[in-house]
Design an enzyme around this catalytic site. Structure first.
Site, PDB file in Angstrom:
ATOM      1  N   ASP B   7       0.867  -1.130   0.067  1.00  0.00           N
ATOM      2  CA  ASP B   7      -0.215  -0.050   0.253  1.00  0.00           C
ATOM      3  C   ASP B   7       0.903   1.173  -0.045  1.00  0.00           C
ATOM      4  OD1 ASP B   7      -2.138   1.730   0.409  1.00  0.00           O
ATOM      5  OD2 ASP B   7      -2.022   1.591   2.551  1.00  0.00           O
ATOM      6  N   ASP B   9      -0.291   4.969   1.081  1.00  0.00           N
ATOM      7  CA  ASP B   9      -0.434   5.779   2.349  1.00  0.00           C
ATOM      8  C   ASP B   9      -0.412   5.273   3.557  1.00  0.00           C
ATOM      9  OD1 ASP B   9      -1.108   8.023   0.595  1.00  0.00           O
ATOM     10  OD2 ASP B   9      -3.195   7.352   0.143  1.00  0.00           O
TER      11      ASP B   9
END
Lengths: 178, 178
Positions: B7, B9
């Site tokens: 991922d 963020d």
């Protein structure tokens, strides 16, 4: 619920029609779809392949592509029985992100943002089916690939082929295993 | 070669640091990371949640996020033993596509475009591992999820947790099964 991943260009968005028209106009040629059987425009005019490829680097090239016949109706029907994901190799043309997103929102309003995937390598996709015009994407996909007929793939014989959206409908809405 | 999906963020890009600083400055507050334990900024100030969420609709918000400590070095090491895919829920913020793409090209130049995936629902991802700060993404992932510690997930106990990139390195570079 089974899941269908669906490519954009040449499957739901008519890429080569616009590309060929622009080329014919700018280079005063009269090439037809038949001239592209088994090949790509940039391969049959290699001396200007750079100019031909440059069309798709225009950030709005993808914004007004025509919708492939039947794709809206059939995908809407399929979406009642399957999870639908639109999966496009947008990383090949980073400037196209917004145009592709807006095109999807306009023409497939019944799909939500969670149904869109912009990627590079489609082998990252986990789905039961992949409908794609590119043999290389089908080859790397784990699941049942369906090669959607486009001029460039017309001689490909390795994969299960669908010639249009009515054939997709017949094949997938009759699938009793789902 | 096994595959790791990562991922953006709160895992490689420091989202909450910038978000909190902007908020504190604009609303004359002095909230800290500790105030976000187990929650989100928009939940602790619900009367202005709309304004707080609006920061990330700015098309360049994601362009200058700080890189999470250790992520570049460890992902570079991992990329020699695994296929690495950066998978971000960019469809939540369509205006962020270009900023996120440019950020990745700047900070992770050893990864190529084929390694990037912008999607909505991460359950579409086929990989062996998913490193993500969101319990909801880990929950729907088929494969080994690794919950990357972020303030909001600090009380989550259902998933294997990694607190920083050194822990990821220790866990995945010692995996003898690959």
């Amino acid at each position: 619920m089974k899941r269908i991943a669906i490519d954009m260009d040449e499957v739901i968005a008519d890429f080569h029609f616009k590309h060929l028209n622009l080329y014919n106009k700018d280079f005063s040629e009269t090439l037809t779809k038949e001239d592209l059987y088994g090949t790509r425009l940039w391969n049959i005019r290699p001396h200007i392949s750079k100019e031909i490829l440059a069309y798709v680097d225009d950030s709005i090239f993808f914004r007004d592509l025509a919708v492939i016949d039947g794709s809206q109706e059939v995908i809407k029907d399929l979406s009642e029985q399957y999870e639908i994901f639109i999966v496009t190799a947008a990383m090949e043309h980073p400037s196209s992100f917004t145009a592709k997103y807006e095109w999807l929102k306009e023409h497939f309003p019944f799909l939500t943002d969670r149904n869109f995937v912009f990627c590079g390598d489609k082998s990252i996709i986990r789905a039961d089916y992949l409908i794609d015009d590119s043999p290389k994407n089908i080859e790397r996909f784990i699941g049942q690939g369906l090669l959607f007929t486009a001029p460039h793939n017309i001689h490909e014989t390795r994969y299960l082929r669908v010639n249009n959206w009515q054939e997709v409908k017949k094949l997938l809405l009759n699938d009793k295993s789902k």
